[in-house]
Design a protein around this motif. Sequence first.
Motif, PDB file in Angstrom:
ATOM      1  N   ALA A   1       0.832  -1.201   0.000  1.00 56.97           N
ATOM      2  CA  ALA A   1       0.000   0.000   0.000  1.00 56.97           C
ATOM      3  C   ALA A   1       0.870   1.256   0.000  1.00 56.97           C
ATOM      4  O   ALA A   1       0.615   2.214  -0.743  1.00 56.97           O
ATOM      5  CB  ALA A   1      -0.927  -0.003   1.211  1.00 56.97           C
ATOM      6  N   GLU A   2       1.908   1.255   0.819  1.00 58.69           N
ATOM      7  CA  GLU A   2       2.788   2.415   0.874  1.00 58.69           C
ATOM      8  C   GLU A   2       3.573   2.579  -0.420  1.00 58.69           C
ATOM      9  O   GLU A   2       3.816   3.700  -0.875  1.00 58.69           O
ATOM     10  CB  GLU A   2       3.738   2.297   2.071  1.00 58.69           C
ATOM     11  CG  GLU A   2       3.045   2.428   3.422  1.00 58.69           C
ATOM     12  CD  GLU A   2       2.213   3.695   3.538  1.00 58.69           C
ATOM     13  OE1 GLU A   2       2.750   4.785   3.214  1.00 58.69           O
ATOM     14  OE2 GLU A   2       1.048   3.615   3.947  1.00 58.69           O
TER      15      GLU A   2
ATOM     16  N   ASN B   1       2.542   1.728  -3.417  1.00 55.98           N
ATOM     17  CA  ASN B   1       1.623   2.264  -4.427  1.00 55.98           C
ATOM     18  C   ASN B   1       1.398   3.758  -4.236  1.00 55.98           C
ATOM     19  O   ASN B   1       1.353   4.528  -5.206  1.00 55.98           O
ATOM     20  CB  ASN B   1       0.295   1.513  -4.380  1.00 55.98           C
ATOM     21  CG  ASN B   1       0.385   0.109  -4.941  1.00 55.98           C
ATOM     22  OD1 ASN B   1       1.374  -0.259  -5.572  1.00 55.98           O
ATOM     23  ND2 ASN B   1      -0.635  -0.697  -4.717  1.00 55.98           N
ATOM     24  N   LYS B   2       1.278   4.185  -2.983  1.00 60.13           N
ATOM     25  CA  LYS B   2       1.117   5.617  -2.725  1.00 60.13           C
ATOM     26  C   LYS B   2       2.380   6.390  -3.124  1.00 60.13           C
ATOM     27  O   LYS B   2       2.289   7.463  -3.719  1.00 60.13           O
ATOM     28  CB  LYS B   2       0.782   5.859  -1.247  1.00 60.13           C
ATOM     29  CG  LYS B   2      -0.641   5.487  -0.871  1.00 60.13           C
ATOM     30  CD  LYS B   2      -1.038   5.988   0.493  1.00 60.13           C
ATOM     31  CE  LYS B   2      -0.475   5.151   1.594  1.00 60.13           C
ATOM     32  NZ  LYS B   2      -1.047   5.521   2.914  1.00 60.13           N
TER      33      LYS B   2
ATOM     34  N   VAL C   1       2.548   7.082  -6.824  1.00 62.90           N
ATOM     35  CA  VAL C   1       1.738   8.231  -7.235  1.00 62.90           C
ATOM     36  C   VAL C   1       2.409   9.539  -6.826  1.00 62.90           C
ATOM     37  O   VAL C   1       2.468  10.498  -7.610  1.00 62.90           O
ATOM     38  CB  VAL C   1       0.321   8.130  -6.630  1.00 62.90           C
ATOM     39  CG1 VAL C   1      -0.424   9.457  -6.761  1.00 62.90           C
ATOM     40  CG2 VAL C   1      -0.476   7.015  -7.311  1.00 62.90           C
TER      41      VAL C   1
ATOM     42  N   ILE D   1      -4.168  11.244   0.387  1.00 59.99           N
ATOM     43  CA  ILE D   1      -3.879  10.075  -0.439  1.00 59.99           C
ATOM     44  C   ILE D   1      -4.238   8.818   0.343  1.00 59.99           C
ATOM     45  O   ILE D   1      -4.103   8.780   1.575  1.00 59.99           O
ATOM     46  CB  ILE D   1      -2.404  10.061  -0.895  1.00 59.99           C
ATOM     47  CG1 ILE D   1      -2.175   8.984  -1.970  1.00 59.99           C
ATOM     48  CG2 ILE D   1      -1.460   9.889   0.288  1.00 59.99           C
ATOM     49  CD1 ILE D   1      -0.849   9.120  -2.701  1.00 59.99           C
TER      50      ILE D   1
ATOM     51  N   SER E   1      -4.663   4.208  -0.249  1.00 61.59           N
ATOM     52  CA  SER E   1      -4.435   3.047  -1.113  1.00 61.59           C
ATOM     53  C   SER E   1      -5.228   1.866  -0.595  1.00 61.59           C
ATOM     54  O   SER E   1      -5.314   1.646   0.624  1.00 61.59           O
ATOM     55  CB  SER E   1      -2.940   2.706  -1.147  1.00 61.59           C
ATOM     56  OG  SER E   1      -2.711   1.529  -1.900  1.00 61.59           O
TER      57      SER E   1
ATOM     58  N   VAL F   1      -5.162   3.523  -5.954  1.00 64.30           N
ATOM     59  CA  VAL F   1      -4.693   4.656  -5.159  1.00 64.30           C
ATOM     60  C   VAL F   1      -5.597   5.836  -5.483  1.00 64.30           C
ATOM     61  O   VAL F   1      -5.935   6.065  -6.651  1.00 64.30           O
ATOM     62  CB  VAL F   1      -3.233   5.019  -5.479  1.00 64.30           C
ATOM     63  CG1 VAL F   1      -2.791   6.236  -4.667  1.00 64.30           C
ATOM     64  CG2 VAL F   1      -2.306   3.836  -5.214  1.00 64.30           C
TER      65      VAL F   1
ATOM     66  N   VAL G   1     -12.093   3.685  -2.559  1.00 63.57           N
ATOM     67  CA  VAL G   1     -10.807   3.409  -1.924  1.00 63.57           C
ATOM     68  C   VAL G   1     -10.936   3.820  -0.465  1.00 63.57           C
ATOM     69  O   VAL G   1     -11.159   4.997  -0.164  1.00 63.57           O
ATOM     70  CB  VAL G   1      -9.655   4.174  -2.598  1.00 63.57           C
ATOM     71  CG1 VAL G   1      -8.341   3.936  -1.849  1.00 63.57           C
ATOM     72  CG2 VAL G   1      -9.517   3.752  -4.059  1.00 63.57           C
TER      73      VAL G   1
ATOM     74  N   GLU H   1      -9.202   3.644   3.382  1.00 61.68           N
ATOM     75  CA  GLU H   1      -8.023   3.367   4.192  1.00 61.68           C
ATOM     76  C   GLU H   1      -8.188   4.052   5.539  1.00 61.68           C
ATOM     77  O   GLU H   1      -8.300   5.276   5.614  1.00 61.68           O
ATOM     78  CB  GLU H   1      -6.741   3.844   3.508  1.00 61.68           C
ATOM     79  CG  GLU H   1      -5.493   3.506   4.307  1.00 61.68           C
ATOM     80  CD  GLU H   1      -4.209   4.003   3.668  1.00 61.68           C
ATOM     81  OE1 GLU H   1      -3.145   3.766   4.249  1.00 61.68           O
ATOM     82  OE2 GLU H   1      -4.274   4.641   2.589  1.00 61.68           O
TER      83      GLU H   1
END
Length: 325
Positions: A30-31, A33-34, A37, A95, A97, A102, A255, A257
């Motif tokens: 997840a981190e 993917n962020k 971006v 932001i 994910s 994302v 999305v 989180e």
Amino acid sequence: MKKFVTILVVLSLVVTVVPSFAQSQPADEAEANKQLVIDFIDVVFNQADVERAAEFASADYIQNTGMPSGLEVLQGSILGLHTAFPDIQYTLFDIASEGDLVAARLVITGTQEGDFMGIPATGNPVAAATINFWRVEDGLLAEHWEVVDQFSFLGQLGVIPGGADAPALENFGLPYAEQESAEPESDTEATREVVERLYTDVLNARDVDAAAELIADDYVWYSPFVAPGLEGFQQFYLGIFDAFPDVQREIVLEVVENDKAFVLSTITGTHQGGEQLYGIPPTGNPIEYASADIFRVANGQIVEQWDVGDYVTLFTQIGLIPPMQ
């Protein structure tokens, strides 16, 4: 003008609903993917280093935005933006994910110093919010959705009569890089349940009384159209349900989180009621436009909301502004 609206990345409504994701994504993925971006925005959009775009996005980068797909098209559009707005910057405010998606809220700022899609340089500063969604595949950004506050953008350039000046950047909140880290008060599944109930039990059931369980008394929607608190939320939607008695929202992407949910939806209905909606009497016209919303949940209720809507499309459909040529 159609090309101008396209380059502002109008959302295509020809998309499908995707199911909610379970909490199976590893935290490091997840981190990653962020961060992909974040780096994409910084290097490619802010620095205009389009030669490095292939490090972040796939060659057939799919645009669900009205723009043609493909990395070369994206590179050309970015260079065009920097020619028209030499100081253009994309500032990240939020932001999240989940799974292979994302979502991010950004603010675009700049000064029009060059010709932009047929609009001569105005020297005007602009600031507009945008909410984006990307799908990650094999470590690259493969697909993109976006809703931009085109109404503000066009108004600040003088394309729409009576446009407002660009607001100060601090009016959009605290940028992501400057936010203090804090433990979220709600977990992902609790947040998802509250937000999905908002859509099913309140918005699509058109039942403002049901909002009392889901909207906090100190709720704030960062919108000039909505007063704070539960009462402000209810009063706003009483007007919407009166103007569009058949209004429906279909969730396109979601999305979630921790305590925040990013939701992309398609809004449909018919302008049948409301004595005056933004000064316009009922037209009988159908509407279909995109909205992207962010909700923050605490203690089982929604406490904050941000949104970006395709109001150029909505206002055109109800006759508030003329069709763009």
